[in-house]
Design a protein around this motif. Structure first.
Motif, short mmCIF file in Angstrom:
data_model
loop_
_atom_site.label_atom_id
_atom_site.label_comp_id
_atom_site.label_asym_id
_atom_site.label_seq_id
_atom_site.Cartn_x
_atom_site.Cartn_y
_atom_site.Cartn_z
N SER A 1 -1.05 -10.21 4.78
CA SER A 1 -1.91 -10.96 3.85
C SER A 1 -1.51 -12.43 3.76
CB SER A 1 -1.87 -10.32 2.46
OG SER A 1 -0.53 -10.28 1.97
N GLU A 2 -0.19 -12.70 3.79
CA GLU A 2 0.27 -14.09 3.72
C GLU A 2 -0.06 -14.85 5.00
OE1 GLU A 2 4.29 -14.72 2.57
OE2 GLU A 2 4.16 -13.45 0.78
N PHE B 1 17.66 -6.02 15.34
CA PHE B 1 16.56 -5.30 14.69
C PHE B 1 16.64 -5.43 13.17
CE2 PHE B 1 15.69 -3.34 18.74
CZ PHE B 1 14.36 -3.00 18.66
N PHE B 2 17.84 -5.40 12.64
CA PHE B 2 17.98 -5.54 11.19
C PHE B 2 17.43 -6.89 10.73
CE2 PHE B 2 20.38 -7.01 7.49
CZ PHE B 2 20.15 -5.98 6.59
N GLN B 3 17.79 -7.95 11.44
CA GLN B 3 17.31 -9.28 11.07
C GLN B 3 15.81 -9.42 11.29
OE1 GLN B 3 19.09 -11.48 9.48
NE2 GLN B 3 20.95 -10.22 9.61
N LEU B 4 15.31 -8.83 12.38
CA LEU B 4 13.88 -8.90 12.66
C LEU B 4 13.07 -8.20 11.58
CD1 LEU B 4 11.63 -9.75 14.51
CD2 LEU B 4 12.12 -7.78 15.96
N LEU B 5 13.57 -7.07 11.12
CA LEU B 5 12.89 -6.36 10.03
C LEU B 5 12.88 -7.18 8.75
CD1 LEU B 5 14.10 -2.69 10.51
CD2 LEU B 5 11.73 -3.46 10.46
N GLN B 6 13.98 -7.88 8.48
CA GLN B 6 14.04 -8.72 7.29
C GLN B 6 12.95 -9.79 7.32
OE1 GLN B 6 16.23 -8.22 4.62
NE2 GLN B 6 16.62 -6.35 5.78
N ILE B 7 12.74 -10.35 8.49
CA ILE B 7 11.71 -11.39 8.62
C ILE B 7 10.32 -10.77 8.51
CG2 ILE B 7 10.78 -13.20 10.10
CD1 ILE B 7 13.53 -13.44 11.39
N ASP B 8 10.12 -9.65 9.20
CA ASP B 8 8.79 -9.04 9.26
C ASP B 8 8.30 -8.60 7.88
OD1 ASP B 8 6.46 -8.13 10.37
OD2 ASP B 8 7.31 -6.33 11.25
N VAL B 9 9.15 -7.96 7.10
CA VAL B 9 8.72 -7.47 5.79
C VAL B 9 8.57 -8.61 4.78
CG1 VAL B 9 9.74 -5.21 6.16
CG2 VAL B 9 11.09 -6.97 5.03
N ASN B 10 9.16 -9.77 5.08
CA ASN B 10 9.04 -10.90 4.16
C ASN B 10 7.89 -11.83 4.51
OD1 ASN B 10 11.34 -11.21 2.02
ND2 ASN B 10 12.35 -10.37 3.84
N VAL B 11 7.12 -11.49 5.52
CA VAL B 11 5.92 -12.26 5.81
C VAL B 11 4.79 -11.26 6.10
CG1 VAL B 11 6.64 -12.55 8.22
CG2 VAL B 11 4.90 -14.08 7.26
N PRO B 12 4.24 -10.65 5.04
CA PRO B 12 3.20 -9.62 5.22
C PRO B 12 1.92 -10.20 5.82
CG PRO B 12 3.46 -10.20 2.90
CD PRO B 12 4.57 -10.88 3.63
N MET C 1 2.32 -21.37 14.18
CA MET C 1 1.84 -20.70 12.98
C MET C 1 2.01 -21.62 11.78
SD MET C 1 1.04 -17.71 14.27
CE MET C 1 0.77 -16.71 12.81
N ARG C 2 1.03 -21.61 10.88
CA ARG C 2 1.10 -22.47 9.70
C ARG C 2 2.15 -21.98 8.71
NH1 ARG C 2 -4.64 -22.30 10.39
NH2 ARG C 2 -5.45 -24.31 11.06
N HIS C 3 2.31 -20.68 8.63
CA HIS C 3 3.32 -20.11 7.73
C HIS C 3 4.68 -20.28 8.39
CE1 HIS C 3 5.55 -17.32 5.25
NE2 HIS C 3 4.48 -17.08 4.50
N PRO C 4 5.64 -20.96 7.76
CA PRO C 4 6.92 -21.26 8.42
C PRO C 4 7.70 -20.01 8.82
CG PRO C 4 7.00 -21.81 6.07
CD PRO C 4 5.57 -21.54 6.40
N PRO D 1 -7.58 -7.70 4.27
CA PRO D 1 -6.83 -6.80 3.41
C PRO D 1 -7.60 -6.38 2.18
CG PRO D 1 -5.59 -8.80 3.91
CD PRO D 1 -6.98 -9.00 4.39
N VAL D 2 -7.11 -5.32 1.55
CA VAL D 2 -7.74 -4.81 0.34
C VAL D 2 -7.84 -5.89 -0.72
CG1 VAL D 2 -7.59 -3.04 -1.44
CG2 VAL D 2 -6.79 -2.54 0.85
N THR D 3 -6.79 -6.67 -0.86
CA THR D 3 -6.76 -7.67 -1.92
C THR D 3 -7.79 -8.76 -1.71
OG1 THR D 3 -5.01 -8.80 -0.70
CG2 THR D 3 -4.34 -7.30 -2.45
N LYS D 4 -8.21 -8.95 -0.45
CA LYS D 4 -9.20 -9.98 -0.19
C LYS D 4 -10.61 -9.41 -0.20
CE LYS D 4 -8.28 -13.15 2.79
NZ LYS D 4 -7.64 -14.41 2.77
#
Length: 598
Positions: free
Chosen positions: A238-239, A225-236, A267-270, A566-569
């Protein structure tokens, strides 16, 4: 056979075949012909000479041993374990690093016997031994074709079975060694930007450990779970959207070329591809554990603990929480237990307001999105939330209070959750007279008209959708309040040229649409997409006969906006603040999407 003869036979695996006896290389290695591991170690210990030891290291580094040589070498190495003190760490490192997985069963067994003997007799080498074994969990580039979405081929599984068997045997003879295993598992987990096959291949092996080290399942899943969270929060989100749904010009180009990539599951995003394979493997692990191993109840308790300690306090996760969503679909008791535990957080005043607010978001999102949540349970939770809100209002009426968002954060969050669930599940909640009677029993009008004014801080899409439903069925009249709140906000914008951050409740809907392709196939059958109620489709164009004014001003807000952009878009603003058009009719600022257009 004498000991001397046996030593010479074993040392033959290190014997060189010089072409010219007078060559300088042979003169430097004149004693190499009679070299053995034991003699090299004894020469260091008794005579303090390193020549044979260094030649042994060189030979181990350069030589590619055949099966017989390999087996004989580790048979001797096992006998020499008592001599392998800490200052012989280089030799131990070379021996442990020797290629062994693709050899014969006898050769592999000789390697295992040496490792077990080394770990028992020389405990100072346990960390090195475990680290070498865990590095084998990471697929090499040469073997990446043997892993499909993180799942190894049968051949690769047979090889890795030897590693897991060795770890199991080490655990059985040295139970405390698993503490070292857990520590090194955390340290050796590949960085989230490493190739997908490395991250997910390692994960597959970690999950496999839960089968033979089930007593450590909680600790192993904590690492996961720790590693999964690291991946999840680093690919929001919006990206992922930027990568999967590029600008319009690129979309037209893709349409011209046939759009072959649109049909791909990659997925296009690696990093998103890594996350997708990670989640797919976790879904498969949950399914196998529940259906095949019959350990669903135990695994659910473990994952719920991991959720409460890791996922719930983490801000802005998009996909990892769907592990619990998927788990709850297997049995109604899982969903009820999950939602009940979240509501206990909300009702507990000693909990952090941020955690209580997040818990409310999970409750509302699960009730709205889970097809597996029956209407009867949804109604019971709506009754529980409304009862809590009414009690809160009564307590506030008996004391002096202000309307600040910070002071009443949990109350406003619960109110928004009620409005959100009623609006999202309106087709079910208004399907017959019995359900309408239930909605009337919630006394929604008392919540809307209380002095705390919860509609003031609700997300606009939630407020407008809720207002349309409650007006159509005469449950509450929200539009007058919405107009008054809008005028106040408009005055604030003109006065300060910006919208105050407290003007809108910051919250999130954790089960917003799932964006990963491969793993998303498991979520889609369980996931409820929003279906607009007939009164929303028809009511938007209705106008009041007496005044010529109607609800279109408010309800069109949710009709014309794609809430999953997203808001930014949606609002491009180079200054980084809220986009405000002073020439247009005032509209609300948007937080995270409640998903009323999907």
């Amino acid at each position: 056979m004498s000991a001397i003869t046996d030593k010479r036979r074993i040392s033959s695996i290190l014997k060189t075949q010089p072409a010219d006896p007078k060559s300088p290389v042979v003169r430097n290695k004149v004693r190499f012909a009679v070299l053995s591991i034991e003699s090299a170690l004894q020469d260091v210990l008794e005579n303090n000479r390193l020549v044979l030891y260094e030649e042994l290291l060189l030979k181990l580094k350069e030589e590619d041993f055949d099966e017989n040589q390999f087996q004989e070498m580790f048979t001797e190495a096992k006998k020499c374990v008592p001599l392998l003190k800490s200052h012989f760490s280089n030799l131990v490192d070379h021996l442990l690093s020797t290629r062994w997985l693709d050899r014969s069963e006898q050769a592999i067994e000789a390697y295992k016997d040496f490792v077990i003997e080394l770990s028992i007799v020389q405990k100072n080498f346990c960390t090195m031994t475990v680290t070498k074994l865990l590095k084998l969990f990471i697929p090499s580039e040469a073997s990446k074709h043997k892993y499909k979405n993180g799942v190894p081929s049968e051949e690769q599984q047979r090889q890795m079975a030897s590693v897991h068997d060795l770890i199991t045997r080490l655990k059985n003879v040295i139970p405390m060694i698993f503490d070292v295993v857990l520590t090194q598992l955390r340290k050796s987990f590949p960085y989230h930007k490493k190739p997908t096959y490395e991250v997910v291949g390692y994960l597959h092996n970690v999950l496999h450990m839960t089968e033979y080290a089930s007593i450590y399942c909680d600790e192993l899943l904590e690492i996961v779970f720790f590693q999964l969270l690291q991946i999840d929060v680093n690919v929001p989100r919006s990206e992922i959207e930027d990568a999967e749904y590029p600008d319009e010009e690129m979309m037209f180009e893709m349409a011209d070329t046939g759009g072959d990539e649109e049909n791909s599951d990659t997925m296009r995003h690696p990093v998103a591809e890594t996350l997708d394979c990670f989640m797919d493997l976790m879904f498969h692990f949950i399914e196998r554990t529940v259906k095949e191993n019959g350990q669903g109840d135990r695994l659910f308790k473990i994952m719920l603990n991991q959720f409460e300690s890791h996922i719930l306090p983490t801000h802005n996760t998009d996909h990892v929480q769907f592990l619990l969503f998927y788990f709850c679909s297997f049995k109604l008791s899982y969903a009820e237990h999950f939602i009940t535990s979240l509501w206990k957080n909300v009702s507990n005043p000693s909990m952090s307001p941020v955690v209580r607010q997040a818990s409310v978001g999970y409750v509302a999102s699960m009730l709205a999105r889970g097809k597996f949540v029956p209407l009867s349970y949804l109604k019971s939770m709506l009754h529980e939330m409304s009862h809590w809100a009414h009690n809160y209002i009564q307590r506030c009426d008996s004391m002096q209070y202000n309307q600040s968002l910070k002071a009443h954060l949990v109350f406003y969050s619960v109110c928004q959750a009620i409005f959100y669930v009623v609006a999202f599940r309106s087709k079910h909640l208004t399907s017959d007279a019995k359900n309408l009677t239930f909605l009337q029993s919630l006394q929604l009008s008392s919540i809307v008209t209380c002095q705390l004014n919860p509609l003031r801080v609700c997300l606009p899409t939630v407020a407008t959708a809720f207002a349309g439903i409650t007006r159509a069925y005469q449950l509450a009249y929200c539009h007058t309040i919405l107009e008054r709140n809008a005028r106040r906000k408009l005055a604030t914008v003109y006065k300060n040229n910006t919208q105050l951050p407290e003007d809108c409740l910051e919250t999130f809907f954790p089960f917003d649409p799932y964006m990963l392709k491969k793993s998303g196939k498991r979520i889609e059958p369980l996931y409820l997409q929003y279906q607009a109620h007939e009164v929303e489709d028809e009511g938007g164009a209705e106008e009041d006969a007496g005044t010529g004014r109607g609800r279109k001003r408010y309800e069109s807000i949710s009709e014309d906006v794609d809430d999953f952009i997203p808001v930014t878009k949606r609002h491009k603003n180079p200054t980084g603040g809220h986009a405000i058009d002073m020439n247009s009719e005032f509209t609300f600022s948007y937080g995270v999407s409640p998903g009323f257009n999907s």
